[in-house]
Design an enzyme around this catalytic site. Structure first.
Site, PDB file in Angstrom:
ATOM      1  N   GLY A  10       0.828  -1.203   0.000  1.00 31.38           N
ATOM      2  CA  GLY A  10       0.000   0.000   0.000  1.00 31.38           C
ATOM      3  C   GLY A  10       0.860   1.249   0.000  1.00 31.38           C
ATOM      4  O   GLY A  10       1.124   1.829   1.050  1.00 31.38           O
ATOM      5  N   GLY A  12       0.710   4.477  -0.566  1.00 29.42           N
ATOM      6  CA  GLY A  12      -0.053   5.709  -0.670  1.00 29.42           C
ATOM      7  C   GLY A  12       0.568   6.818   0.156  1.00 29.42           C
ATOM      8  O   GLY A  12       1.782   6.858   0.366  1.00 29.42           O
ATOM      9  N   LYS A 192      -5.762   6.325  19.726  1.00 30.27           N
ATOM     10  CA  LYS A 192      -5.789   6.868  18.359  1.00 30.27           C
ATOM     11  C   LYS A 192      -7.215   7.201  17.938  1.00 30.27           C
ATOM     12  O   LYS A 192      -7.463   8.174  17.223  1.00 30.27           O
ATOM     13  CB  LYS A 192      -5.169   5.851  17.390  1.00 30.27           C
ATOM     14  CG  LYS A 192      -5.115   6.333  15.929  1.00 30.27           C
ATOM     15  CD  LYS A 192      -4.137   7.491  15.746  1.00 30.27           C
ATOM     16  CE  LYS A 192      -4.206   8.086  14.336  1.00 30.27           C
ATOM     17  NZ  LYS A 192      -3.829   7.129  13.290  1.00 30.27           N
ATOM     18  N   ASN A 196      -9.328   9.954  15.745  1.00 27.65           N
ATOM     19  CA  ASN A 196      -9.873   9.502  14.458  1.00 27.65           C
ATOM     20  C   ASN A 196     -11.389   9.564  14.375  1.00 27.65           C
ATOM     21  O   ASN A 196     -11.947   9.937  13.340  1.00 27.65           O
ATOM     22  CB  ASN A 196      -9.423   8.066  14.172  1.00 27.65           C
ATOM     23  CG  ASN A 196      -8.137   8.020  13.379  1.00 27.65           C
ATOM     24  OD1 ASN A 196      -7.754   8.994  12.752  1.00 27.65           O
ATOM     25  ND2 ASN A 196      -7.465   6.897  13.413  1.00 27.65           N
ATOM     26  N   ASN A 200     -12.264  12.488  11.692  1.00 30.41           N
ATOM     27  CA  ASN A 200     -12.580  11.844  10.418  1.00 30.41           C
ATOM     28  C   ASN A 200     -14.089  11.864  10.166  1.00 30.41           C
ATOM     29  O   ASN A 200     -14.539  12.202   9.072  1.00 30.41           O
ATOM     30  CB  ASN A 200     -12.052  10.406  10.396  1.00 30.41           C
ATOM     31  CG  ASN A 200     -10.618  10.311   9.918  1.00 30.41           C
ATOM     32  OD1 ASN A 200     -10.306  10.611   8.777  1.00 30.41           O
ATOM     33  ND2 ASN A 200      -9.733   9.897  10.803  1.00 30.41           N
ATOM     34  N   GLU A 274     -13.668   4.119   5.557  1.00 29.47           N
ATOM     35  CA  GLU A 274     -13.285   3.147   6.582  1.00 29.47           C
ATOM     36  C   GLU A 274     -14.213   3.254   7.801  1.00 29.47           C
ATOM     37  O   GLU A 274     -13.747   3.338   8.942  1.00 29.47           O
ATOM     38  CB  GLU A 274     -11.838   3.378   7.005  1.00 29.47           C
ATOM     39  CG  GLU A 274     -10.808   3.087   5.941  1.00 29.47           C
ATOM     40  CD  GLU A 274      -9.396   3.228   6.470  1.00 29.47           C
ATOM     41  OE1 GLU A 274      -8.733   2.199   6.675  1.00 29.47           O
ATOM     42  OE2 GLU A 274      -8.963   4.372   6.685  1.00 29.47           O
TER      43      GLU A 274
END
Length: 312
Positions: A10, A12, A192, A196, A200, A274
């Site tokens: 991945g 990215g 975290k 998040n 997010n 996600e």
């Protein structure tokens, strides 16, 4: 410096940045790519960073995991919505008794990895990184960048600081990446989520950057309420998040450069979100312990609607 061979699954904004930093420091790194493969194979990787720009004109680039060498450490940096690919991608690349380093958001991610590959060690990594991919093979690092590492064990029992963690931490630190070692991976994952889940989630629902969310009294209050619910979720699994940690996350975000979150970028680009790994798993973990998180549940339902409509 160790002689470990690294693979990046991945490449990215996150995997490409950390992998490039490791190679720039002299480590042997192998990158699995998809749409960027030809560009990166021919021209390498470009990193713009607040810590200093650099270019890697040549990298070990692959578009097929079966063609990659077996590596000592495989870094999983895919979005969790792509984890259905891991049964094909991971086994060819990881050495027996190697390390899978999972740099993904959410809860119970390591459990998925353990069901795919055996005879490996799994370490979870929580990345506090603001970076975006601005073109093929071109990554812009805006802010922060440190990683918390924790060893995974069955049922997320606290494992302490292992030699494996320390060796990998040394490689990252030699590459200029700040590392914190945690004895309790489950606590680190909940910590975290304190950032998040509100940022997010609200960035998508309210179409706002982090600075906008913090500048308005109503949305700041909503951020704090969501953070408190994350702490309640953590407590339901036996992990305590201190009020001082929540305040630290608020202070970090106030100081952060205006940032469009990764979930907001995915939404704007009409990519799947996600939602399950970050929010759904958190809700289910708390509900299994008899704790209901109403604000997070409301955010979850809103995101599921927006994601479904966006995908149509």
């Amino acid at each position: 410096m160790g002689d470990r061979k690294y693979a990046i699954i991945g490449t990215g904004a996150l995997g490409g940045f950390y992998g490039a930093k490791l190679q720039h420091a002299g480590l042997d790194v192998h990158f699995l790519l998809k749409s960027d493969y030809e560009q990166v194979r021919q021209h390498g990787l470009i990193i713009e960073s607040k810590d200093g720009d650099f270019t890697l004109p040549q990298v070990n680039a692959y578009n097929d995991a079966d063609k990659m060498p077996q590596c000592d450490v495989v870094i999983v940096a895919l979005k969790t919505i792509q984890n259905y690919l891991l049964p094909q991608l991971l086994p060819p690349v990881i050495k027996n008794n190697g390390v899978v380093l999972v740099l993904q958001n959410g809860l119970d991610i390591e459990l998925e990895i353990a069901q795919i590959v055996s005879n490996v060690n799994i370490i979870g990594g929580l990345c506090f990184l603001c970076s975006n991919k601005v073109g093929q093979g071109h990554i812009r690092h805006l802010d922060y960048g440190h990683i918390s590492l924790g060893e995974y064990s069955h049922n997320y029992e606290a494992e302490g600081i292992t030699n494996r963690m320390q060796q990998i931490a040394n490689d990252f630190q030699n590459a200029g990446i700040a590392i914190e070692l945690t004895e309790d991976l489950l606590l680190a994952r909940w910590q975290k989520l304190v950032w998040n889940i509100p940022y997010n989630g609200l960035s998508v629902v309210l179409n706002a950057r982090t600075d906008e969310l913090m500048a308005n009294s109503y949305t700041r209050q909503l951020v704090e309420q969501l953070m408190d619910e994350v702490a309640a979720g953590a407590k339901s699994t036996g992990r305590i998040i201190a009020d001082s940690f929540i305040q630290k996350m608020l202070d970090y975000t106030v100081k952060m450069k205006p940032y469009r979150t990764s979930m907001k970028i995915d939404y704007d680009e009409q990519r799947p979100l996600e939602v399950e790994a970050i929010i759904g798993n958190s809700l289910r973990k708390a509900q299994a312990a008899g704790v209901f998180l109403p604000q997070i549940n409301c955010l979850y339902n809103q995101l599921k609607f927006l994601d479904s409509r966006n995908q149509r």
